[in-house]
Design an enzyme around this catalytic site. Structure first.
Site: not given
Length: 301
Positions: A17, A63-64, A165, A237, A259
């Site tokens: 689930k 699933t319930d 950079f 980075v 950016h």
């Protein structure tokens, strides 16, 4: 996934689930309130191949039922607990309560409700929504073996200077100018795995994993920014990611660029806006994608 050989085929299956949303409020011993909101996903590996190939659902956990279990277990938690502890609690329930289940995978994302302050004082029952999200995944085997992973999603960090950079490959397709002065912004996703290998080895200290999460978040931010008065220069980075990663024993980091592009606008009469490290155009598409994982050979979290 649970693996079977069925009709000459290798057959992998699991069921579960997803996106079960639950909020839990506790009244603290001091009279205040505390709230968590979790989005829970559950996957069960179980011996239910007959439901796929023979129309026999007798070994399936509905699933319930899984959804209802999330709310029932939240109700049973009389004390505040970490998202990791709740993931372990749920997984442990499924592998012990159902003989058919061989392993349970529970992943949870915690919504960042933060206590507000009014007139400099923490509010008794007031909260505001923050940004970054605390994540956890617990994989528990029938034997009690455990894999526990924690993480951070959406940790947005920005510094207005002390970044550049330069020296990258330049060719006929390169238009990006080199710079030793730029804004640096990113949204950090981090994952780290704990070394506890069984249900019996996890610390019993209340909110232990919450404290560890806050420690990791602080180290990531402190490394990114540097000392408060002078900061720290980032040549890329990639380098900043590495420095943030190596402050931990074992971690995966993903740090896309957010950016902030310099704004220069002119017409035939001359400049309308001339960039002087002051006016930017923020954009996150397209963005650079920088990621890496680091694990010390001699240590684990």
């Amino acid at each position: 996934m649970a693996k079977e050989i069925v009709g000459g085929f290798k057959f992998d299956q699991r069921h579960g689930k997803e996106r079960v949303r639950v909020a839990r409020v506790w009244k603290t011993k001091k009279g205040g309130y505390f709230i968590v909101e979790w989005r829970v996903g559950i996957s069960l590996l179980s011996d239910c191949v007959n439901s796929y190939v023979r129309d026999d659902n007798s070994d399936i956990v509905a699933t319930d039922t899984m959804k209802n279990t999330v709310y029932a277990k939240a109700k049973e938690c009389s004390e505040i607990l970490s998202v990791e502890d709740f993931a372990i609690l749920l997984a442990k329930h499924f592998i012990s309560f159902y003989k058919q289940v061989t392993a349970a995978i529970v992943n949870i994302v915690e919504k960042p409700w933060e206590r507000v302050s009014v007139d400099g004082q923490p509010h008794e029952h007031g909260f505001k929504l923050g940004s970054e999200r605390h994540t956890a995944e617990a994989i528990v085997q029938k034997s009690g073996a455990l894999q526990l992973t924690s993480g951070i999603e959406g940790l947005s960090l920005l510094k207005t200077t002390k970044s550049g950079f330069e020296g990258f490959i330049r060719d006929k397709y390169t238009a990006l100018p080199e710079t030793h002065e730029r804004m640096l912004a990113t949204e950090v996703t981090a994952l780290w795995r704990y070394s506890y290998e069984s249900l019996y080895s996890i610390p019993q200290k209340p909110l232990y994993f919450t404290d560890k999460y806050l420690e990791v978040k602080k180290v990531l931010a402190d490394t990114f920014f540097g000392p408060p008065n002078v900061g720290v220069y980032s040549p890329s980075v990639q380098n900043t990611l590495y420095l943030m990663a190596k402050a931990h024993s074992s971690i995966q980091l993903k740090m896309p660029n957010i950016h902030f592009l310099p704004v220069n606008i002119s017409n035939k009469d001359g400049p309308i806006v001339k960039f002087d490290d002051d006016v930017y155009f923020p954009t996150d598409e397209p963005h650079g994608s920088i990621q890496a994982s680091l694990s010390r050979l001699w240590s684990k979290l």
